[in-house]
Scaffold this motif. Structure first.
Motif, PDB file in Angstrom:
ATOM      1  N   GLY A  55      71.421 -52.659  27.232  1.00 15.43           N
ATOM      2  CA  GLY A  55      71.620 -51.866  28.448  1.00 15.43           C
ATOM      3  C   GLY A  55      72.925 -51.098  28.507  1.00 15.43           C
ATOM      4  N   ALA A 103      74.976 -60.228  22.469  1.00 19.88           N
ATOM      5  CA  ALA A 103      74.143 -60.965  21.498  1.00 19.88           C
ATOM      6  C   ALA A 103      72.986 -60.096  21.045  1.00 19.88           C
ATOM      7  CB  ALA A 103      73.581 -62.227  22.173  1.00 19.88           C
ATOM      8  N   CYS A 124      66.546 -48.221  17.944  1.00 25.91           N
ATOM      9  CA  CYS A 124      67.785 -48.684  17.306  1.00 25.91           C
ATOM     10  C   CYS A 124      67.582 -50.001  16.577  1.00 25.91           C
ATOM     11  CB  CYS A 124      68.870 -48.881  18.356  1.00 25.91           C
ATOM     12  SG  CYS A 124      69.369 -47.363  19.137  1.00 25.91           S
ATOM     13  N   TYR A 125      66.338 -50.441  16.459  1.00 26.16           N
ATOM     14  CA  TYR A 125      66.094 -51.761  15.862  1.00 26.16           C
ATOM     15  C   TYR A 125      65.015 -51.641  14.797  1.00 26.16           C
ATOM     16  CZ  TYR A 125      66.326 -56.841  15.833  1.00 26.16           C
ATOM     17  OH  TYR A 125      66.546 -58.149  15.477  1.00 26.16           O
TER      18      TYR A 125
HETATM   19  C1  LIG Z   1      70.973 -45.748  22.111  1.00 23.18           C
HETATM   20  S1  LIG Z   1      71.813 -47.115  22.830  1.00 23.18           S
HETATM   21  C2  LIG Z   1      71.190 -47.033  24.477  1.00 23.18           C
HETATM   22  C3  LIG Z   1      72.084 -47.714  25.473  1.00 23.18           C
HETATM   23  C4  LIG Z   1      71.522 -47.626  26.909  1.00 23.18           C
HETATM   24  N1  LIG Z   1      70.276 -48.379  27.021  1.00 23.18           N
HETATM   25  C5  LIG Z   1      71.310 -46.181  27.267  1.00 23.18           C
HETATM   26  O1  LIG Z   1      70.177 -45.721  27.259  1.00 23.18           O
HETATM   27  O2  LIG Z   1      72.336 -45.515  27.532  1.00 23.18           O
HETATM   28  C6  LIG Z   1      70.945 -48.513  22.157  1.00 23.18           C
HETATM   29  C7  LIG Z   1      71.611 -49.815  22.523  1.00 23.18           C
HETATM   30  O3  LIG Z   1      70.744 -50.896  22.178  1.00 23.18           O
HETATM   31  C8  LIG Z   1      71.529 -51.956  21.704  1.00 23.18           C
HETATM   32  N2  LIG Z   1      70.658 -52.837  20.919  1.00 23.18           N
HETATM   33  C9  LIG Z   1      69.880 -52.498  19.871  1.00 23.18           C
HETATM   34  N3  LIG Z   1      69.192 -53.567  19.396  1.00 23.18           N
HETATM   35  C10 LIG Z   1      69.552 -54.610  20.199  1.00 23.18           C
HETATM   36  C11 LIG Z   1      69.198 -55.991  20.223  1.00 23.18           C
HETATM   37  N4  LIG Z   1      68.343 -56.513  19.329  1.00 23.18           N
HETATM   38  N5  LIG Z   1      69.760 -56.789  21.161  1.00 23.18           N
HETATM   39  C12 LIG Z   1      70.626 -56.276  22.069  1.00 23.18           C
HETATM   40  N6  LIG Z   1      71.002 -54.973  22.090  1.00 23.18           N
HETATM   41  C13 LIG Z   1      70.476 -54.147  21.173  1.00 23.18           C
HETATM   42  C14 LIG Z   1      72.640 -51.251  20.914  1.00 23.18           C
HETATM   43  O4  LIG Z   1      73.766 -52.065  20.748  1.00 23.18           O
HETATM   44  C15 LIG Z   1      72.917 -50.040  21.796  1.00 23.18           C
HETATM   45  O5  LIG Z   1      73.918 -50.265  22.728  1.00 23.18           O
END
Ligand SMILES: C[S@@+](CC[C@H](N)C(=O)[O-])C[C@H]1O[C@@H](n2cnc3c(N)ncnc32)[C@H](O)[C@@H]1O
Length: 215
Positions: A55, A103, A124-125
């Motif tokens: 988030g 986490a 992002c995953y």
């Molecule tokens: C493109 S950013 C988007 C941030 C926010 N949701 C926004 O739209 O502004 C993607 C975020 O997802 C987080 N993220 C990706 N995979 C994750 C996971 N498995 N657990 C927690 N956070 C995750 C990243 O660290 C990053 O901050």
């Protein structure tokens, strides 16, 4: 798997500068287009618990709390958002109602919540089945997702971004995951696709609903 679960790869990209920009933009202009639409898709959140995965500074959960949600949890892989997030929470007097954790959501033990939100996180995953499956398993009522549309231009764009990331030495990679895989992962956990919206050329919003109602 490229970039998977290496917090330092995420923290390089989603760092303190990004957090400052996001917080400043939110204070000045409120939620941006796709996140505003996603909040609309949440429907009535009165008394609901909200889990936001990835988030960032937590703007979406702040809006949902403002719309009547009871409390929220934010599980974010990058620790670089925490300072700005804490300031936003203090400014709004909401610190007591939000549990922020740094986490990987896939491995972090979290209790189920009524509404689960992943805004621009699936891209992002690397493992879409794992991430969407885990999010769906944690959803008591409604799962809300924003991800890149499956179109040639988003694929080309993400390929260009990944090339740039590789050249600049980053382990992080972005993905255009198939919607069919997300749908299947959600269905395996008892959710059904309720609505898909394409507000623009890049992003798609989707709402999934638990078939048997909140557990
Ligand atoms: C493109 S950013 C988007 C941030 C926010 N949701 C926004 O739209 O502004 C993607 C975020 O997802 C987080 N993220 C990706 N995979 C994750 C996971 N498995 N657990 C927690 N956070 C995750 C990243 O660290 C990053 O901050």
């Amino acid at each position: 798997m490229a970039g998977c679960c290496k917090p330092e790869a995420y923290e390089r990209l989603f760092g303190a500068r990004q957090a400052r920009l996001d917080a400043r933009r939110y204070r000045k202009r409120g939620l941006g287009g796709t996140s505003r639409d996603l909040v609309q898709l949440a429907g009535d959140v009165s008394g609901a618990t909200v889990l936001e995965v990835g988030g960032g500074v937590g703007a979406i959960e702040l809006e949902l709390l403002g719309a009547g949600a009871d409390r929220a949890t934010n599980v974010e892989l990058s620790g670089e958002y925490e300072e700005e997030a804490a300031t936003l929470l203090a400014e709004r007097g909401l610190a007591e109602r939000v549990d922020r954790r740094v986490a990987d959501f896939v491995t972090e033990p979290v209790e189920p919540h009524d509404v689960v939100v992943m805004h621009r996180v699936v891209c992002c995953y690397p493992d879409v089945d794992l991430l969407v499956g885990a999010a769906a398993a944690h959803t008591r009522r409604r799962l809300l997702l924003t991800y890149p549309r499956e179109r040639p231009w988003t694929r080309v764009g993400i390929r260009a971004i990944n090339l740039f990331l590789r050249i600049s030495g980053s382990d992080f990679r972005a993905f255009v995951h198939p919607v069919a895989r997300m749908k299947a992962a959600a269905q395996r956990e008892g959710l059904a696709l309720e609505r898909r919206e394409r507000p623009g050329l890049i992003w798609e919003n989707a709402a999934y609903e638990r078939l048997d109602g909140p557990g």
